[in-house]
Design a protein around this motif. Structure first.
Motif, short mmCIF file in Angstrom:
data_model
loop_
_atom_site.label_atom_id
_atom_site.label_comp_id
_atom_site.label_asym_id
_atom_site.label_seq_id
_atom_site.Cartn_x
_atom_site.Cartn_y
_atom_site.Cartn_z
N UNK A 10 26.05 -33.75 15.24
CA UNK A 10 25.78 -35.03 14.47
C UNK A 10 24.34 -35.01 13.99
N UNK A 11 23.68 -33.71 14.44
CA UNK A 11 22.31 -33.23 13.99
C UNK A 11 21.27 -34.17 14.52
N UNK A 12 21.40 -34.87 15.72
CA UNK A 12 20.31 -35.63 16.40
C UNK A 12 19.56 -34.82 17.04
N UNK A 13 19.90 -33.49 17.41
CA UNK A 13 19.18 -32.35 17.94
C UNK A 13 19.25 -31.20 17.18
N UNK A 14 18.19 -30.42 16.96
CA UNK A 14 18.24 -29.03 16.20
C UNK A 14 19.00 -27.92 16.89
N UNK A 15 19.02 -28.09 18.23
CA UNK A 15 19.88 -26.96 19.09
C UNK A 15 20.53 -27.58 20.18
N UNK A 16 21.60 -27.05 20.65
CA UNK A 16 22.42 -27.59 21.85
C UNK A 16 21.52 -27.73 22.88
N UNK A 17 20.63 -26.70 23.30
CA UNK A 17 19.86 -26.69 24.34
C UNK A 17 18.79 -27.67 24.46
N UNK A 18 18.43 -27.79 23.43
CA UNK A 18 17.39 -29.09 23.36
C UNK A 18 18.18 -30.50 23.76
N UNK A 19 19.37 -30.57 23.06
CA UNK A 19 20.40 -31.70 23.48
C UNK A 19 20.67 -31.75 25.13
N UNK A 20 20.90 -30.57 25.57
CA UNK A 20 21.13 -30.48 27.05
C UNK A 20 19.82 -31.11 27.70
N UNK A 61 32.25 -43.21 16.11
CA UNK A 61 33.43 -43.51 15.32
C UNK A 61 34.66 -42.51 15.47
N UNK A 62 34.03 -41.25 15.45
CA UNK A 62 35.13 -39.99 15.58
C UNK A 62 34.45 -38.79 16.14
N UNK A 63 35.12 -37.75 16.75
CA UNK A 63 34.58 -36.68 16.97
C UNK A 63 34.81 -35.79 15.99
N UNK A 64 33.51 -34.93 15.78
CA UNK A 64 33.54 -33.83 14.62
C UNK A 64 34.34 -32.52 15.46
N UNK A 65 34.88 -31.58 14.63
CA UNK A 65 35.37 -30.31 15.09
C UNK A 65 34.19 -29.28 15.38
N UNK A 66 33.36 -29.44 14.40
CA UNK A 66 32.03 -28.38 14.45
C UNK A 66 30.95 -29.37 13.95
N UNK A 67 29.67 -28.64 13.75
CA UNK A 67 28.41 -29.07 13.44
C UNK A 67 28.69 -29.73 11.94
#
Length: 130
Positions: A10-20, A61-67
Motif C-alpha cells: 500500500x506504498x507506505x514504504x518504498x521497499x519491503x526491507x525498509x518496512x521490515x 479494509x482489504x488485502x491487496x494481491x500485489x503492490x
C-alpha cells in the motif's frame, strides 16, 4: 498477509526491507501492540505507523494481491491520522528554519534585515520625517 508486505503493497514504504526494519524497530503497531514483520494482518485491524515524526493511524479494509498503484491505495485502507499531527510537523519545520546552522559564519545583509524585521514592527520604527 505479512505486515511488512502489506505496508509495502500500500506504498507506505518504498521497499519491503525498509518496512521490515520499521517493524523490527517498533515503529509499527497493530491494535496498540508492537509486532514482528511476519505478523499476519487482517481486514479490520488498526495499524499505527510512525514515519517522519508522524504517527499514521490506518484501518485495513482489504488485502491487496500485489503492490498497488497510488490511486488504488484507498480501496485497501483508510487513513485516520488526526490533522493535528501534520500541523505539529509544520511547526517543527518552522522552528528549525529559524536557527542558523553552527559554523555558517556571520549573518548576511538579508539575514540581518530579517532579524531586524522580526524584532521591530513597522509601526515601532521611527520615520525620517520625525
Amino acid at each position: 498477509m505479512r505486515a511488512d508486505k502489506f505496508l509495502w503493497c500500500v506504498r507506505y514504504f518504498k521497499t519491503r526491507s525498509i518496512a521490515t526494519n520499521a517493524c523490527k524497530q517498533g515503529k509499527v503497531k497493530i491494535n496498540g501492540n508492537n509486532i514482528k514483520p511476519s505478523k499476519e494482518v487482517f481486514p479490520g485491524d488498526l495499524l499505527m505507523v510512525r514515519k517522519n515524526q508522524i504517527n499514521y493511524k490506518l484501518e485495513i479494509l482489504d488485502l491487496p494481491k500485489n503492490r498497488v498503484g497510488a490511486k488504488l491505495v484507498n480501496i485497501y485502507l483508510v487513513d485516520k491520522t488526526p490533522k493535528e499531527a501534520f500541523e505539529k510537523v509544520e511547526l517543527l519545520k518552522y522552528s528549525k528554519d529559524y536557527y542558523r546552522k553552527k559554523g555558517t559564519g556571520r549573518p548576511t545583509k538579508k539575514d540581518r534585515r530579517d532579524i531586524d524585521d522580526w524584532f521591530d514592527n513597522a509601526e515601532d520604527k521611527p520615520t525620517d520625517n520625525e
